[in-house]
Design a protein around this motif. Sequence first.
Motif, PDB file in Angstrom:
ATOM      1  N   LYS B  35      78.536  -0.519  40.792  1.00  0.00           N
ATOM      2  CA  LYS B  35      79.692   0.087  41.550  1.00  0.00           C
ATOM      3  C   LYS B  35      80.818  -0.776  41.626  1.00  0.00           C
ATOM      4  O   LYS B  35      81.960  -0.251  41.276  1.00  0.00           O
ATOM      5  CB  LYS B  35      79.096   0.247  42.839  1.00  0.00           C
ATOM      6  CG  LYS B  35      80.011   0.541  44.051  1.00  0.00           C
ATOM      7  CD  LYS B  35      79.484   0.704  45.470  1.00  0.00           C
ATOM      8  CE  LYS B  35      80.444   0.833  46.488  1.00  0.00           C
ATOM      9  NZ  LYS B  35      81.494  -0.135  46.667  1.00  0.00           N
ATOM     10  N   ARG B  36      80.678  -2.166  41.525  1.00  0.00           N
ATOM     11  CA  ARG B  36      82.022  -3.029  41.543  1.00  0.00           C
ATOM     12  C   ARG B  36      82.670  -3.159  40.231  1.00  0.00           C
ATOM     13  O   ARG B  36      83.769  -3.079  40.062  1.00  0.00           O
ATOM     14  CB  ARG B  36      81.266  -4.504  41.810  1.00  0.00           C
ATOM     15  CG  ARG B  36      82.565  -5.390  41.942  1.00  0.00           C
ATOM     16  CD  ARG B  36      81.943  -6.875  42.082  1.00  0.00           C
ATOM     17  NE  ARG B  36      82.966  -7.815  41.992  1.00  0.00           N
ATOM     18  CZ  ARG B  36      83.098  -8.533  40.730  1.00  0.00           C
ATOM     19  NH1 ARG B  36      82.015  -8.303  39.893  1.00  0.00           N
ATOM     20  NH2 ARG B  36      84.083  -9.307  40.383  1.00  0.00           N
ATOM     21  N   ARG B  37      81.800  -2.861  39.188  1.00  0.00           N
ATOM     22  CA  ARG B  37      82.505  -3.165  37.981  1.00  0.00           C
ATOM     23  C   ARG B  37      83.264  -1.757  37.674  1.00  0.00           C
ATOM     24  O   ARG B  37      84.396  -1.799  36.801  1.00  0.00           O
ATOM     25  CB  ARG B  37      81.237  -3.181  36.744  1.00  0.00           C
ATOM     26  CG  ARG B  37      80.618  -4.425  36.820  1.00  0.00           C
ATOM     27  CD  ARG B  37      79.877  -4.913  35.366  1.00  0.00           C
ATOM     28  NE  ARG B  37      81.091  -4.917  34.586  1.00  0.00           N
ATOM     29  CZ  ARG B  37      81.710  -6.303  34.524  1.00  0.00           C
ATOM     30  NH1 ARG B  37      81.451  -7.308  35.152  1.00  0.00           N
ATOM     31  NH2 ARG B  37      82.683  -6.481  33.639  1.00  0.00           N
ATOM     32  N   LYS B  40      86.232  -2.065  39.751  1.00  0.00           N
ATOM     33  CA  LYS B  40      87.300  -3.113  39.040  1.00  0.00           C
ATOM     34  C   LYS B  40      88.059  -2.473  37.827  1.00  0.00           C
ATOM     35  O   LYS B  40      89.182  -2.408  37.857  1.00  0.00           O
ATOM     36  CB  LYS B  40      86.532  -4.265  38.629  1.00  0.00           C
ATOM     37  CG  LYS B  40      87.110  -5.453  38.271  1.00  0.00           C
ATOM     38  CD  LYS B  40      86.481  -6.485  37.982  1.00  0.00           C
ATOM     39  CE  LYS B  40      87.073  -7.586  37.010  1.00  0.00           C
ATOM     40  NZ  LYS B  40      86.323  -8.625  36.371  1.00  0.00           N
TER      41      LYS B  40
END
Lengths: 187, 273
Positions: B35-37, B40
């Motif tokens: 999710k974070r990648r 980002k």
Amino acid sequence: MGKYKYVVIGGSAGSFQSVTRILEALPVGYPLTIFLTLHRLKHVRKGFVEALALKSKIKVEEPKDKSPFFQGKAYLAPANYHLYIEPGNTFSLSTEEPVNHSRPSIDLTFESAAYVLKEKLIGIVLSGANRDGAAGLKEVKDNGGFAIVQSIEESQVKTMPETALHLSGTTNEFTTDQIIEFLLKQI
Amino acid sequence: MTPIKLRISDLKTIFVEINSLTGIDFSNYAFFSIKRRFEKVINLYNFESVTELLNKIRNDELFLKNFIFDILPHQTELFRDAQTWNAILKQVFPKLSKREKLKIYLPYCISGDELYSLIFMLNEANMLSNTEITVSSLSDVNIEFIKNAIYPLKKLSSAEKNIEELDTEKTLNDFVISSQYSYEIRNEYKKNIKFDNKTIFNQNYIKQFDLVLYRNSMLYFNAKLQEDTLRNITETLKKNAYLIIGIGEEIPILLQKKYKIINNDENIYKKNT
């Protein structure tokens, strides 16, 4: 037990003493789960968890990837890995790029914990020399958790708690004694 | 502009689209890091909505390739966990050096750090000329990146610290050429590599390899995908072949009986059957 069930603590330079005092004060059978992301030497794998466990009455361990977490234990982010809290009460480790020059990064543990644990989470940012933890503490607060910053006056290195205080907008600026008192009230 | 935050439903939509376009399935990746990648990289490219991203990846093949390259988590470092490499040199290579032609497999390669660390160590053990290394990656762009072996200079400091802990007389200058902003692995260390684009597991790999290096890739998968990939990788190993996983990783319970522990601290295993 109160509404809070998890505590995530971030610390860097000057935080070791507060962390050990907090762990020492929590009684056997303390029902909350503690996550510790502390900046540490990346090449020194062993010794840190043992140093923290020395006076702690609750068990302190470094989790393996995808291992579950349980009530009444403290978990320390391993050297040179980020530590994420995943849905389903498990950990993930990561070798992604350092965040705020740090791996483990306090922000990443806090942000994942806030996302998953929401209003059941207490976030605490202690003494330290960089900005890590500030964005994470804001996430804790924005997701309904309780955000605490170590008293600026008491902090040996003030940058980290000061930045966290300003960015998160929390008013809970506690000394180590007040942090302990607050954590003991959650039983 | 406010950074995009992805909901679970957004992620599912994106995963389905990428899977249908590329065959790469992110749906069993560890939730928070993937999710974070995605957040980002989407914000890095300044997309304003998920719809805008979906339109772009549907209509621009080159962009999609680069996007996948950015999504895959790159950052490891040369000689990460130097103690593990020292243990490989002492406990694994001497057992393998007697074998006629050594075949080593690195699945899920992303940056090449593991590959070139391995080649350096094989060279130290005078085993490089007798070894064939098979490398696979999910993305063509990654394969090209690994072949080029040019890295930003800022990554070099961790490699410098790591090599100090290695049982070697050599320095990094023997291994890389540095310039103002980057460093490159020297050409003599880019030998004996077989690149296998996109094929992580195929029938030709069954019982082929003497050693599989699979460190810190499983971290990005959920428990199901960890078990699925490691089951396939187990199939690629010969009897008595070695498997090395990252020190923060564990062999899924159902597969543990297939291995015996050679070094518990460094996560070095030997296949039983």
